[in-house]
Write a protein that holds these residues in place. Structure first.
Motif, PDB file in Angstrom:
ATOM      1  N   ILE A   2      47.662  37.217  34.913  1.00 45.97           N
ATOM      2  CA  ILE A   2      48.654  36.283  35.452  1.00 45.97           C
ATOM      3  C   ILE A   2      48.822  36.639  36.931  1.00 45.97           C
ATOM      4  N   LEU A   3      48.514  35.692  37.802  1.00 46.20           N
ATOM      5  CA  LEU A   3      48.622  35.942  39.246  1.00 46.20           C
ATOM      6  C   LEU A   3      49.934  35.385  39.774  1.00 46.20           C
ATOM      7  N   LYS A   4      50.499  36.080  40.771  1.00 47.43           N
ATOM      8  CA  LYS A   4      51.695  35.556  41.451  1.00 47.43           C
ATOM      9  C   LYS A   4      51.242  34.467  42.430  1.00 47.43           C
ATOM     10  N   PRO A   5      52.181  33.571  42.836  1.00 49.63           N
ATOM     11  CA  PRO A   5      51.788  32.500  43.751  1.00 49.63           C
ATOM     12  C   PRO A   5      51.049  33.009  44.985  1.00 49.63           C
ATOM     13  N   GLY A   6      51.490  34.160  45.531  1.00 52.75           N
ATOM     14  CA  GLY A   6      50.875  34.705  46.748  1.00 52.75           C
ATOM     15  C   GLY A   6      49.459  35.219  46.530  1.00 52.75           C
ATOM     16  N   GLU A   7      49.045  35.333  45.264  1.00 52.69           N
ATOM     17  CA  GLU A   7      47.703  35.865  44.978  1.00 52.69           C
ATOM     18  C   GLU A   7      46.657  34.755  44.826  1.00 52.69           C
ATOM     19  N   TYR A   8      46.970  33.576  45.383  1.00 53.52           N
ATOM     20  CA  TYR A   8      46.039  32.455  45.207  1.00 53.52           C
ATOM     21  C   TYR A   8      44.667  32.729  45.825  1.00 53.52           C
ATOM     22  N   ALA A   9      44.613  33.657  46.822  1.00 58.50           N
ATOM     23  CA  ALA A   9      43.315  33.947  47.447  1.00 58.50           C
ATOM     24  C   ALA A   9      42.348  34.566  46.428  1.00 58.50           C
ATOM     25  N   TRP A  10      42.912  35.366  45.488  1.00 56.04           N
ATOM     26  CA  TRP A  10      42.103  35.906  44.389  1.00 56.04           C
ATOM     27  C   TRP A  10      41.515  34.771  43.575  1.00 56.04           C
ATOM     28  N   ALA A  11      42.394  33.836  43.274  1.00 59.69           N
ATOM     29  CA  ALA A  11      41.973  32.705  42.446  1.00 59.69           C
ATOM     30  C   ALA A  11      40.894  31.901  43.165  1.00 59.69           C
ATOM     31  N   ALA A  12      41.052  31.756  44.485  1.00 60.40           N
ATOM     32  CA  ALA A  12      40.057  31.003  45.260  1.00 60.40           C
ATOM     33  C   ALA A  12      38.701  31.702  45.197  1.00 60.40           C
ATOM     34  N   LEU A  13      38.744  33.044  45.223  1.00 56.01           N
ATOM     35  CA  LEU A  13      37.498  33.817  45.113  1.00 56.01           C
ATOM     36  C   LEU A  13      36.835  33.578  43.756  1.00 56.01           C
ATOM     37  N   LEU A  14      37.645  33.587  42.708  1.00 57.52           N
ATOM     38  CA  LEU A  14      37.103  33.321  41.360  1.00 57.52           C
ATOM     39  C   LEU A  14      36.452  31.939  41.299  1.00 57.52           C
ATOM     40  N   ILE A  15      37.123  30.954  41.906  1.00 59.64           N
ATOM     41  CA  ILE A  15      36.554  29.592  41.925  1.00 59.64           C
ATOM     42  C   ILE A  15      35.206  29.620  42.660  1.00 59.64           C
ATOM     43  N   ARG A  16      35.169  30.323  43.764  1.00 58.00           N
ATOM     44  CA  ARG A  16      33.906  30.378  44.538  1.00 58.00           C
ATOM     45  C   ARG A  16      32.805  31.098  43.755  1.00 58.00           C
ATOM     46  N   GLN A  17      33.235  32.019  42.846  1.00 60.68           N
ATOM     47  CA  GLN A  17      32.249  32.745  42.021  1.00 60.68           C
ATOM     48  C   GLN A  17      31.828  31.959  40.784  1.00 60.68           C
TER      49      GLN A  17
ATOM     50  N   HIS B 137      52.783  28.271  28.752  1.00 58.05           N
ATOM     51  CA  HIS B 137      52.058  27.307  27.910  1.00 58.05           C
ATOM     52  C   HIS B 137      50.552  27.474  28.080  1.00 58.05           C
ATOM     53  N   VAL B 138      50.138  27.711  29.336  1.00 55.58           N
ATOM     54  CA  VAL B 138      48.704  27.918  29.587  1.00 55.58           C
ATOM     55  C   VAL B 138      48.261  29.184  28.850  1.00 55.58           C
ATOM     56  N   TRP B 139      49.108  30.205  28.948  1.00 57.10           N
ATOM     57  CA  TRP B 139      48.800  31.479  28.281  1.00 57.10           C
ATOM     58  C   TRP B 139      48.622  31.263  26.773  1.00 57.10           C
ATOM     59  N   GLN B 140      49.533  30.462  26.166  1.00 57.79           N
ATOM     60  CA  GLN B 140      49.436  30.208  24.712  1.00 57.79           C
ATOM     61  C   GLN B 140      48.056  29.663  24.346  1.00 57.79           C
ATOM     62  N   ASP B 141      47.506  28.787  25.191  1.00 56.18           N
ATOM     63  CA  ASP B 141      46.247  28.119  24.845  1.00 56.18           C
ATOM     64  C   ASP B 141      45.014  28.824  25.415  1.00 56.18           C
ATOM     65  N   MET B 142      45.166  29.510  26.545  1.00 58.06           N
ATOM     66  CA  MET B 142      43.977  29.954  27.295  1.00 58.06           C
ATOM     67  C   MET B 142      43.803  31.469  27.388  1.00 58.06           C
ATOM     68  N   ALA B 143      44.765  32.254  26.873  1.00 57.77           N
ATOM     69  CA  ALA B 143      44.613  33.717  26.979  1.00 57.77           C
ATOM     70  C   ALA B 143      43.292  34.129  26.328  1.00 57.77           C
ATOM     71  N   GLY B 144      42.528  34.936  27.044  1.00 56.16           N
ATOM     72  CA  GLY B 144      41.232  35.396  26.530  1.00 56.16           C
ATOM     73  C   GLY B 144      40.087  34.446  26.828  1.00 56.16           C
ATOM     74  N   LYS B 145      40.421  33.227  27.268  1.00 60.25           N
ATOM     75  CA  LYS B 145      39.355  32.231  27.498  1.00 60.25           C
ATOM     76  C   LYS B 145      39.045  32.010  28.970  1.00 60.25           C
ATOM     77  N   ILE B 146      39.972  32.430  29.840  1.00 62.00           N
ATOM     78  CA  ILE B 146      39.756  32.255  31.291  1.00 62.00           C
ATOM     79  C   ILE B 146      40.197  33.539  32.003  1.00 62.00           C
ATOM     80  N   PRO B 147      39.689  33.809  33.212  1.00 55.65           N
ATOM     81  CA  PRO B 147      40.057  35.072  33.861  1.00 55.65           C
ATOM     82  C   PRO B 147      41.460  35.104  34.456  1.00 55.65           C
ATOM     83  N   ALA B 148      42.012  33.944  34.879  1.00 51.37           N
ATOM     84  CA  ALA B 148      43.307  34.041  35.581  1.00 51.37           C
ATOM     85  C   ALA B 148      44.128  32.757  35.499  1.00 51.37           C
ATOM     86  N   ILE B 149      45.452  32.972  35.546  1.00 47.71           N
ATOM     87  CA  ILE B 149      46.430  31.874  35.579  1.00 47.71           C
ATOM     88  C   ILE B 149      47.362  32.162  36.752  1.00 47.71           C
ATOM     89  N   ILE B 150      47.506  31.235  37.684  1.00 49.64           N
ATOM     90  CA  ILE B 150      48.518  31.432  38.740  1.00 49.64           C
ATOM     91  C   ILE B 150      49.838  30.909  38.204  1.00 49.64           C
TER      92      ILE B 150
END
Ligand code: TXA
Ligand code: MG
Length: 356
Positions: free
Chosen positions: A25-40, A172-185
């Motif tokens: 679970i990423l904090k709003p300020g950690e969106y740069a991590w998420a952007a890196l994951l998208i680029r990967q 709600h995202v966690w309920q459905d997606m935990a274990g299936k995706i690397p990150a949730i902002i």
């Protein structure tokens, strides 16, 4: 909200056909991590002003396929491409007419998705092999920061398991997606709580494919729009998403519409209680005290449609936690935002509607 691993580089576990991730679970300020994951080439769930989206690089078909896999979404149900500005929109769709520009100027950023002719750069995995693509500029700072930082258009359906209510909170995202995706902002609850309006701009007049945050009344101030109710449709649905089960909690749902809602709902409570079923009612603030012998979930005032829209998916998920067998829902007039609310509730009910 379960285990998080702050600071650790998220990596899929080895082995097996199944995708297994230690979801962060990423904090709003950690969106740069998420952007890196998208680029990967990974998927990330992120908040928009409507609902949470499950995003991937819209230019990379193998990244997009991970979205379908995580959601269990049929491959012929196309995704919406999210952009941060018009220049980026221009990279994914062909030239658009003046009427479309008028809508973009009036409603973007915001809850309006426009279906336009796609450019070849968008792979067919995104569009379910259609030659058109759905595109929008979301009105949410985290979504915009994410798209801008990734410097890629992001294909994103709602971040729920296919068929379940759309997620309006990170949990709600966690309920459905935990274990299936690397990150949730986690950007907190989304403002609108209902998905965007989908408008097909490749036909004349433009055709409303899904009512949503931008109302038909608002659109027709600028352009003419043809509507089609789901029941009228024959043959291939113009929007592939129309033919699938949607927004359903574990319980059976019955929507009650018309002029005699309270009496009808109370009759149904008595009927189903006799059968030994656990019943819940989703009711408006004005009428909720009229029910007895049941658990009542408050949808908010029937004069505040925005408040109601923001709550319905959360309440449908709450009925799962309560272990309900049946949920009776009070309907409202299909005007303005009420049209989108009734569209989602009747889909949650799989068409089981009592007209009282
Ligand atoms: O508010 C929203 O729209 C959210 C947020 C995340 O942006 N997204 C969302 O996506 O609701 P999704 O995938 O749950 O719904 C997209 C709808 C589906 O009904 C799909 O069939 C339709 O848009 N759609 C997408 N591309 C289309 C196309 N090229 N032609 C017709 N319909 C299309
Ligand atoms: Mg969806």
């Amino acid at each position: 909200m379960g285990d998080t691993i702050p600071g650790e580089n998220p990596r899929p576990f080895e082995g097996g056909e199944e995708m297994t991730y230690q979801t962060r679970i990423l904090k709003p300020g950690e969106y740069a991590w998420a952007a890196l994951l998208i680029r990967q080439g990974q998927c990330v769930a992120f908040p928009t002003e409507t609902v949470y989206g499950l995003g991937a690089n819209a230019l990379d078909s193998s990244a997009v396929k991970k979205v379908f896999l995580a959601k269990g979404r049929p491959a012929d149900n196309p995704l919406i491409v999210h952009c941060h500005d018009l220049e980026q929109v221009d990279e994914v769709v062909g030239p658009w007419p003046k009427e479309v520009q008028i809508l973009m100027d009036a409603f973007w950023p915001g809850p309006l998705t426009l279906v336009l002719q796609k450019r070849p750069v968008i792979p067919s995995a995104v569009t379910g092999s259609l030659t058109t693509v759905a595109v929008r500029i979301p009105n949410h700072p985290i979504a915009l920061d994410l798209i801008r930082t990734a410097n890629l258009p992001i294909a994103a359906p709602s971040a729920n398991t296919s068929g379940r209510p759309s997620p309006t909170r990170a949990e709600h995202v966690w309920q459905d997606m935990a274990g299936k995706i690397p990150a949730i902002i986690d950007g907190g609850p989304t403002g609108w709580g209902l998905e965007s309006t989908v408008l097909d701009c490749t036909v004349s007049p433009f055709r409303l494919l899904r009512p949503g945050g931008t109302t038909l009344e608002q659109l027709t101030e600028y352009v003419s729009v043809e509507t089609s109710s789901d029941h009228e449709l024959t043959g291939t649905p113009p929007s592939p998403g129309m033919k699938y089960k949607h927004y359903s909690p574990d319980a059976q749902v019955i929507l009650v519409a018309g002029n005699n809602i309270q009496e009808t709902v109370q009759e149904q409570i008595i009927r189903f209680n006799k059968l030994g079923l656990k019943v819940a009612v989703m009711a408006f603030t004005e009428t909720m005290s009229s029910y007895t012998g049941t658990c009542v979930l408050e949808m908010g005032s029937n004069k505040d449609l925005h408040g109601v829209a923001a709550k319905i998916y959360h309440l449908l998920r709450e009925t799962d936690k309560l272990g309900c067998d049946l949920v009776l829902i009070e309907g409202l007039p299909e005007r303005e935002l009420g049209a989108a609310i009734m569209n989602r509730l009747s889909k949650a009910a799989s068409g089981r509607i009592i007209y009282s």
